[in-house]
Every structure is written in C-alpha cells, then in structure tokens.
Write a protein that holds these residues in place. Structure first.
Motif, mmCIF file in Angstrom:
data_model
loop_
_atom_site.group_PDB
_atom_site.id
_atom_site.type_symbol
_atom_site.label_atom_id
_atom_site.label_comp_id
_atom_site.label_asym_id
_atom_site.label_seq_id
_atom_site.Cartn_x
_atom_site.Cartn_y
_atom_site.Cartn_z
ATOM 1 N N UNK A 151 6.416 11.211 -7.888
ATOM 2 C CA UNK A 151 7.006 9.888 -7.690
ATOM 3 C C UNK A 151 7.676 9.983 -6.587
ATOM 4 N N UNK A 152 7.871 10.979 -6.007
ATOM 5 C CA UNK A 152 8.964 11.092 -4.482
ATOM 6 C C UNK A 152 7.839 10.824 -3.489
ATOM 7 N N UNK A 153 6.462 10.877 -3.568
ATOM 8 C CA UNK A 153 5.538 11.201 -2.345
ATOM 9 C C UNK A 153 5.345 9.828 -1.754
ATOM 10 N N UNK A 154 5.445 10.160 -0.705
ATOM 11 C CA UNK A 154 5.143 8.666 0.401
ATOM 12 C C UNK A 154 3.937 7.710 -0.093
ATOM 13 N N UNK A 155 2.907 8.440 -0.516
ATOM 14 C CA UNK A 155 1.746 7.673 -1.139
ATOM 15 C C UNK A 155 2.081 6.996 -2.663
ATOM 16 N N UNK A 156 3.195 7.100 -2.983
ATOM 17 C CA UNK A 156 3.387 6.768 -4.246
ATOM 18 C C UNK A 156 4.764 5.599 -4.349
ATOM 19 N N UNK A 157 5.779 6.284 -4.096
ATOM 20 C CA UNK A 157 7.186 5.361 -4.248
ATOM 21 C C UNK A 157 6.936 3.927 -3.487
ATOM 22 N N UNK A 158 6.664 3.978 -2.209
ATOM 23 C CA UNK A 158 6.893 2.596 -1.382
ATOM 24 C C UNK A 158 5.961 1.818 -2.107
ATOM 25 N N UNK A 159 4.780 2.198 -2.553
ATOM 26 C CA UNK A 159 3.888 1.179 -2.961
ATOM 27 C C UNK A 159 4.270 0.612 -4.275
ATOM 28 N N UNK A 160 4.658 1.508 -5.099
ATOM 29 C CA UNK A 160 5.333 0.984 -6.689
ATOM 30 C C UNK A 160 6.442 0.183 -6.220
ATOM 31 N N UNK A 161 7.227 0.565 -5.385
ATOM 32 C CA UNK A 161 8.494 -0.470 -5.024
ATOM 33 C C UNK A 161 7.967 -1.801 -4.520
ATOM 34 N N UNK A 162 6.904 -1.808 -3.285
ATOM 35 C CA UNK A 162 6.389 -3.073 -3.026
ATOM 36 C C UNK A 162 5.800 -3.864 -4.264
ATOM 37 N N UNK A 163 5.258 -3.348 -5.137
ATOM 38 C CA UNK A 163 4.844 -3.901 -6.465
ATOM 39 C C UNK A 163 5.825 -4.610 -7.217
ATOM 40 N N UNK A 164 7.016 -3.810 -7.461
ATOM 41 C CA UNK A 164 7.937 -4.219 -8.078
ATOM 42 C C UNK A 164 8.891 -5.556 -7.353
ATOM 43 N N UNK A 165 8.538 -5.543 -6.106
ATOM 44 C CA UNK A 165 9.261 -6.538 -5.133
ATOM 45 C C UNK A 165 8.201 -7.718 -5.141
ATOM 46 N N UNK A 166 6.922 -7.460 -5.136
ATOM 47 C CA UNK A 166 5.936 -8.621 -5.037
ATOM 48 C C UNK A 166 5.647 -9.436 -6.410
ATOM 49 N N UNK A 167 5.961 -8.608 -7.529
ATOM 50 C CA UNK A 167 5.671 -9.165 -8.786
ATOM 51 C C UNK A 167 6.360 -10.538 -9.129
ATOM 52 N N UNK A 168 7.734 -10.512 -9.096
ATOM 53 C CA UNK A 168 8.170 -11.720 -9.203
ATOM 54 C C UNK A 168 8.003 -12.987 -8.125
ATOM 55 N N UNK A 169 7.771 -12.508 -6.867
ATOM 56 C CA UNK A 169 7.379 -13.486 -5.962
ATOM 57 C C UNK A 169 5.903 -14.026 -6.459
#
Length: 577
Positions: free
Chosen positions: A231-249
């Motif tokens: 979950x700490x990998x740069x191939x994982x957490x930035x993209x899951x964070x982006x999903x969390x931000x984009x979903x309400x948008x």
C-alpha cells in the motif's frame, strides 16, 4: 424486423462477444514469449495486459452511453472496426514496430473491445420478448463463458501450431472474424432513430475515465498478501488517493449532467445495486479459474502447459449451464438461478479444496470442475444482465450493461492479487519442506586423504541462493527432482570440487585423482536423489496443493458472499428507472 434480419443481427453480436471474450485470455500464455522476442523484462511485459485492462475499463461506460444516444448497431460496428484494426496492428508488431507499437495497438484494441460486450448484451436482451429474455441472455453467457475459459488453451494451441516466433497470429485470428461481422452488418437494417435526451456529458466522460484509471491501476498493483508494504508503493497509494479525491467530483458532475455517462439512480435502485455488488463478486470469483490448469497439472503430476484439457472440462459445463440458466430465469427467477449457481460453485471449490487437494485423483478433480463449471454458467452472465436490463428503461440498457461490466472488471482486477497470496505462501515453505526429504550428502572416506572437505558436502550449509530458490519455485511436480539434481550437481562442482583438488594435490596424497573422486561422489549422490524421487514429488505436490486448497477455500468464501447477496434480491419485482 424480419426473422432473417434478426438472425443475422444475433449472429453479428454473438461473434463479437466470442472474439471479445476470447482475447482476454488468449494472450496470457504468450506473455513470456512476447517479452523474450522484444528482449524486455517480465515487469515490463505485464504492460501488454495492464494497458489493455485499463483502456477496456475506461471505454465500457463511454461506449455504452454513446450507443444509447446514437444507436447500438452503429457504435458496435465502430467498436468492431477499432478492435479489428488494433488486433491487426498487434500482429504486425511481431514483425515491425516493436513493443511500443504493440502497446499502442493494445489500447486501440481495448477501446474497441470495451464497446463490444455491453452493447451486444444489451441489444440481444432487448431484442427478445420478456418471456424469452432469459434464454437469450443465457446464450450470451454460454458464448462468453466458453470463450473466456478456453482463451488460454486456444492461445497455447496457436503457439504450438505456428511456433513461438510467430506469436502475432494470436492477434491476426481476430481480423477475419471482424471482417465477417462488418460484412454481415451491411445485410441488416440501420438503427432505429434514437431520441437524444440532452447534451453529451463531456466532463463526466473525462472524470469517470480518470477515476477508473486511478482505481484500476492502484488495485492492479496492490498485493494483498503483502498489504502493509504494498500500500506504500508509489504504484499504489497515489492512484488510490486520486480515486478517493475524484470520486466525489464525479458524483457532483453526474448529478448536474443532463444525460450522465454514469447514472447515479442505479445506486438508488435496490435490485440494480445488488446486481452490481454480485457482479463484483462474480468477477472476483471468476479469476479463481485462472489457477485451475496449474492445480490440475499438480494433482495429476503432468508437466506445465499440458493442463488445457482440464479447463476444457470446466468450459463445457459452463457452456451447458449458461443457456439452461437462461431458461430457468424465464420459468422461475434470476434470484433462484443465482442462488443455485453460487451453491454449485461453493460445492465445486470446496471439493477441490478439501478433497482433491488432499486426495489427488482425476475423478475428484473432474467432479469439482463440473460443479464449478455449472456454477459459472449460472452466475457469470444471464441472471445479472437480466436484472439490470429489466430495471432500466429501453434507452438506458447499454449504459446500465456497461456499468455492470465495469464493476465486474474491477472484481476481476482485484481477485488475482488476493488469491495468489496462498500460492506464494506455499512457495515460501517449499524449500524447507524439500530440504527435510532430500538425502543428506555424506563426506566420502577417501584412502590417503588426510581430511574430508569439511562442511562442503551439506546441502543445507550456507543456505540456498535466491537464484537457486527461484529455480526450485519455477519447477513443477514433473521437473522438481531434475531441478534438485541440477542444483546439487552445481553445488558439488562449486564447493566440493575445489576442496578435492586441494587435497589430492598434496605431496603425500596417494589416492584416486580429483576428477575420479568428483565423478564418484556426484554419481552416488545423484542416485540417492533419484531413489527418493517418489518422496520428493509427493512432498512437492502436497505442499503446493496446500496453497491451492486455501485458494479454493477463498473462492468458496467469495461464492458464499454471492449467495448471501443473492438471497437479498426480490423474486420478480422490477422498478423501471
């Protein structure tokens, strides 16, 4: 529509479903071959699969919405054209253009593929009267199930036929089928005029694409069996964070849109919401079958790559179960079919997990696969498609179908990373288990030799290097003994031979020459390993099967979740949005 035209249209869409489903698995066996031909690493080669999965997921909701606006046949034919062009370019990349062309071509192919399945399913479902809709969708499920399950086997067969250097034919095989579909399309009437309800949802299309890409890429790289570090990998957490931000948008934009690409009302309809949840579960459960060939090879003690016929057994019964399930929907309900399907899947996976893994036999393997195949036939297509299509208006069927396909794809993406952990854990335990049964090498008693080559004859001394461990883990039940022999021979050459040369070169040594001693030691120890072949193979088989057993128990739990949510469905009620 005339009956002849209707039959041609049916063939038109069923052929598309077949090649779309086939392509998802046909490339898998060739990944290593393609990587070697381009001289790229295994980590780079995964992109030929990942980039298709991402583009496919993004294309589905947009293609579904466009087909509801501009006509299903029109967008479907464009999708087939793109899929055919992409397939042709993928094949050409074998001879010209390299890996970059292959990746670009896979994106084109995926954009086309993303429109094929949901549009075809929506069209076929709405073309039949309500009393025959289940049977029609059952036919779709049968074609999809057979093609998906047989994809890897057909891919291996093509490579065996044309040779590994001609892997481009894996893609060329799609081209003539696409041409046939395009020709058939000229023999059928145009789409009926479609009423456009509002402006095209441009912003929604952009944001949903970014949202899907973020989620799918993050989940694809997330290793659940190493969750805390992964979950700490740069191939994982930035993209899951982006999903969390984009979903309400995305939700905000779609609430405002006149004709949203993702209809949020789907999630306020109990039946559709349950169908989407079950679709995710079905997608996750489907990926358990990916491990069936390797499990069957281990159970039957046959070499890797020869387990294709094992999958064929499952595909046959999935193909039988799907049309039967469709007819049962028409006679009873989609809810009943899903319940029966998940029960059959649970029985099959538990048979494989609790009996076949511990008592390997062809008979128990086949029994388990028959139940799994029938369960797949009942759950993977017709019932969920039926629920979705009967709960939306006619101008929303492809959009709703695309949403279901997208959710199922997310399940497919997440499942291997969950289930592979059980096999990985068994692989980690393998070396310890094998070391317990591999014969212990004894230092030889050599006349005239003042001392034995101390410590150098022990297989466990110094441990096993990562490369040697990888070699053992890549072995199957038919090659493990030969791999151990090769490993042992290498150890004797590297550790024992120098010691022997040092001792036999001493001035006061009068025994046999070093090469004679080395040959005697080597032959004697390799014979000990050969004599222990049955024991070593049985330990390898049982250790690996313990991992498969846990994997299939995991698949059974997934089936149980599907059963629980299926029980929440209404029997016959429908609420048109």
């Amino acid at each position: 529509m005339k009956k002849t035209n209707k039959n041609i249209m049916l063939l038109l869409f069923l052929l598309g479903i077949f090649i779309g489903a086939l392509d998802s698995g046909i490339v898998s066996p060739a990944r290593t071959v393609i990587a070697n031909s381009f001289n790229i690493s295994a980590s780079s080669s995964i992109w030929m699969i990942t980039i298709y999965t991402l583009a496919y997921a993004v294309a589905m909701p947009i293609a579904g919405k466009l087909s509801d606006r501009f006509g299903k046949k029109k967008i479907y034919i464009i999708s087939i054209l793109l899929f055919g062009i992409g397939s042709m370019l993928c094949g050409i990349s074998d001879f010209y253009g390299g890996f970059t062309l292959l990746l670009i071509s896979r994106v084109i192919q995926a954009i086309g593929g993303g429109g094929i399945m949901p549009i075809a399913t929506a069209y076929i479902g709405e073309s039949f009267p309500p009393e025959k809709k289940g049977a029609a969708l059952g036919m779709v499920g049968g074609i999809y199930g057979i093609a998906t399950t047989l994809g890897p086997t057909i891919g291996s067969g093509i490579l065996n036929l044309v040779g590994s250097s001609n892997w481009g034919f894996l893609f060329f095989i799609n081209v003539p089928i696409c041409i046939i579909i395009l020709i058939l399309s000229t023999l059928t009437p145009k789409d009926d005029k479609v009423t456009v309800p509002g402006k095209i949802d441009i912003w929604g299309s952009i944001v949903i694409s970014l949202t899907i890409l973020s989620l799918m890429y993050g989940l694809t790289n997330l290793k659940f069996y190493e969750f805390s570090s992964s979950i700490k990998s740069n191939n994982v957490w930035p993209f899951l964070l982006a999903f969390i931000i984009l979903l309400p948008v995305l939700i905000f934009i779609e609430k405002k849109a006149e004709d949203p690409v993702l209809n949020l009302k789907y999630f306020t309809n109990r039946e559709i919401t349950l169908a989407l949840i079950i679709g995710f579960i079905v997608g996750a459960g489907m990926m358990g079958v990916v491990f069936v060939p390797q499990f069957g090879e281990n159970v039957l003690k046959i070499k890797s790559g020869s387990g294709g016929y094992i999958v064929t057994i499952m595909a046959i019964f999935a193909g039988v179960g799907a049309p039967i399930s469709g007819r049962l929907i028409d006679k009873f309900s989609a809810k009943l079919v899903l319940i029966v399907g998940f029960i059959l899947s649970g029985i099959g996976t538990l048979t494989l997990a609790l009996y076949t893994a511990n008592h390997p036999s062809f008979f128990s393997l086949v029994i388990g696969l028959i139940f799994v195949g029938l369960g797949m036939g009942c759950t993977m297509g017709a019932p969920l498609n039926y629920i979705v299509q009967t709960n939306v208006s006619a101008n929303e069927t492809a959009t709703a179908q695309s949403t279901l396909s997208l959710v199922r794809s997310i399940g497919v993406a997440i499942s291997p990373n969950i289930l592979i952990g059980f096999i990985s854990e068994a692989g980690k335990n393998m070396s310890t288990k094998l070391m317990d049964v591999i014969p212990k090498a004894q230092a030889p008693q050599i006349p005239g030799m003042p001392s034995a080559p101390s410590g150098s004859m022990s297989m466990s001394s110094g441990g096993i290097s990562p490369d040697q461990l990888q070699t053992l883990q890549n072995s199957d039940v038919t090659t493990i003994v030969d791999s151990i022999k090769k490993f042992s021979e290498s150890m004797i050459n590297d550790k024992v031979a120098p010691a022997l040369k040092g001792i036999t070169s001493a001035p006061n040594y009068k025994g046999p020459k070093a090469d004679v001693l080395l040959s005697t030691i080597k032959d004697g120890y390799l014979k000990q390993i050969e004599d222990a072949r049955a024991t070593i193979e049985n330990v390898f088989q049982s250790t690996l099967n313990s991992g498969y057993s846990k994997l299939f128990i995991g698949a059974a739990i997934i089936a149980l979740l599907g059963l629980i949510f299926s029980l929440m469905l209404s029997k016959n009620k429908k609420q048109i949005l």
